[in-house]
Write an enzyme that holds these catalytic residues in place. Structure first.
Site, PDB file in Angstrom:
ATOM      1  N   HIS B   7     -11.344  16.737  -0.828  1.00 20.31           N
ATOM      2  CA  HIS B   7     -12.482  17.644  -1.035  1.00 20.31           C
ATOM      3  C   HIS B   7     -13.590  16.952  -1.798  1.00 20.31           C
ATOM      4  CE1 HIS B   7     -10.071  18.389  -4.760  1.00 20.31           C
ATOM      5  NE2 HIS B   7     -11.254  18.485  -5.355  1.00 20.31           N
ATOM      6  N   HIS B  79     -17.235  15.865  -8.432  1.00 24.44           N
ATOM      7  CA  HIS B  79     -16.274  14.792  -8.150  1.00 24.44           C
ATOM      8  C   HIS B  79     -15.884  14.783  -6.679  1.00 24.44           C
ATOM      9  CE1 HIS B  79     -13.373  18.147  -9.088  1.00 24.44           C
ATOM     10  NE2 HIS B  79     -12.672  17.591  -8.137  1.00 24.44           N
ATOM     11  N   GLU B 130     -11.003  11.870  -8.244  1.00 22.11           N
ATOM     12  CA  GLU B 130      -9.678  12.461  -8.415  1.00 22.11           C
ATOM     13  C   GLU B 130      -8.768  11.914  -7.325  1.00 22.11           C
ATOM     14  OE1 GLU B 130      -9.663  16.711  -7.729  1.00 22.11           O
ATOM     15  OE2 GLU B 130      -7.725  16.998  -8.717  1.00 22.11           O
TER      16      GLU B 130
END
Lengths: 134, 134
Positions: B7, B79, B130
């Protein structure tokens, strides 16, 4: 209206270092660099299974990412690009909704040879947003 | 090492306005909001054919996105998240390469119920990154 996430563009001041990060440290498949003089960038494509990350380095004078890198010398995410079937229909719908299309509002041929528009970050969650007709 | 782009997370100060932008203006499929009190965010998922965009609004005190929104009141990309098969192996490889893992370096259970680590933006093209084990 929007379809696939075509790419996430990350601006870097040193493309070799960016390639070392993505190919070396993160172990991704990264293309050879391509100069895009009409767009003022040198680019590599990080090829992920479902989309791609484009690492952009300024090329030549007046690169459109030069100011961004002045503000963000370590680099950063510059824009996201969504695919649309019909760029004119998309542009007209967005304008009718009151969203701002950058420049003169006419689609331009983007770095992939396809028509694109860029949308004003203030109207799109603070995010510079590109639409590309595929 | 990295696999799919899981994502892109976009922080917004007003989730309803973000939903109006993505569902209304951009015509995307957007989930109902979910509170993630353990992560200090309320989130909706913008479901694209190949990945998702997560719109994050601060939830409660000490939200991890509060400071970002102070600096970026219009919102912005917070992010990106890449998938890995083995979060411990990935973390160990990154540390061996000299990259900084945030926090105490131990994977935490992320907002999707899976182990995640966050990597220092300075080591990853100015981008908070991430990794999520899938």
């Amino acid at each position: 209206m929007i379809g696939r996430l075509n790419h996430v563009a990350i601006a870097v001041s040193d493309l070799k270092a960016g390639v070392a990060t993505y190919a070396g440290v993160l172990g991704a498949k990264v293309s050879d660099p391509q100069d895009e003089p009409d767009h003022g960038v040198r680019v590599v494509f990080v090829e992920l299974p479902n989309t791609k990350i484009e690492l952009l380095e300024p090329l030549g004078e007046n690169s459109p990412i030069a100011k961004f890198l002045e503000k963000n010398p370590a680099g950063g995410i510059h824009h996201v690009c969504y695919e649309v079937d019909d760029i004119i229909a998309a542009r007209d719908k967005l304008k009718a909704e009151g969203a701002r299309v950058l420049g003169d509002g006419e689609p331009k041929i983007g770095a992939h040879g396809k028509p694109v528009v860029f949308l004003h970050p203030k109207d799109f969650c603070g995010t510079l947003t590109e639409l590309e007709q595929v």
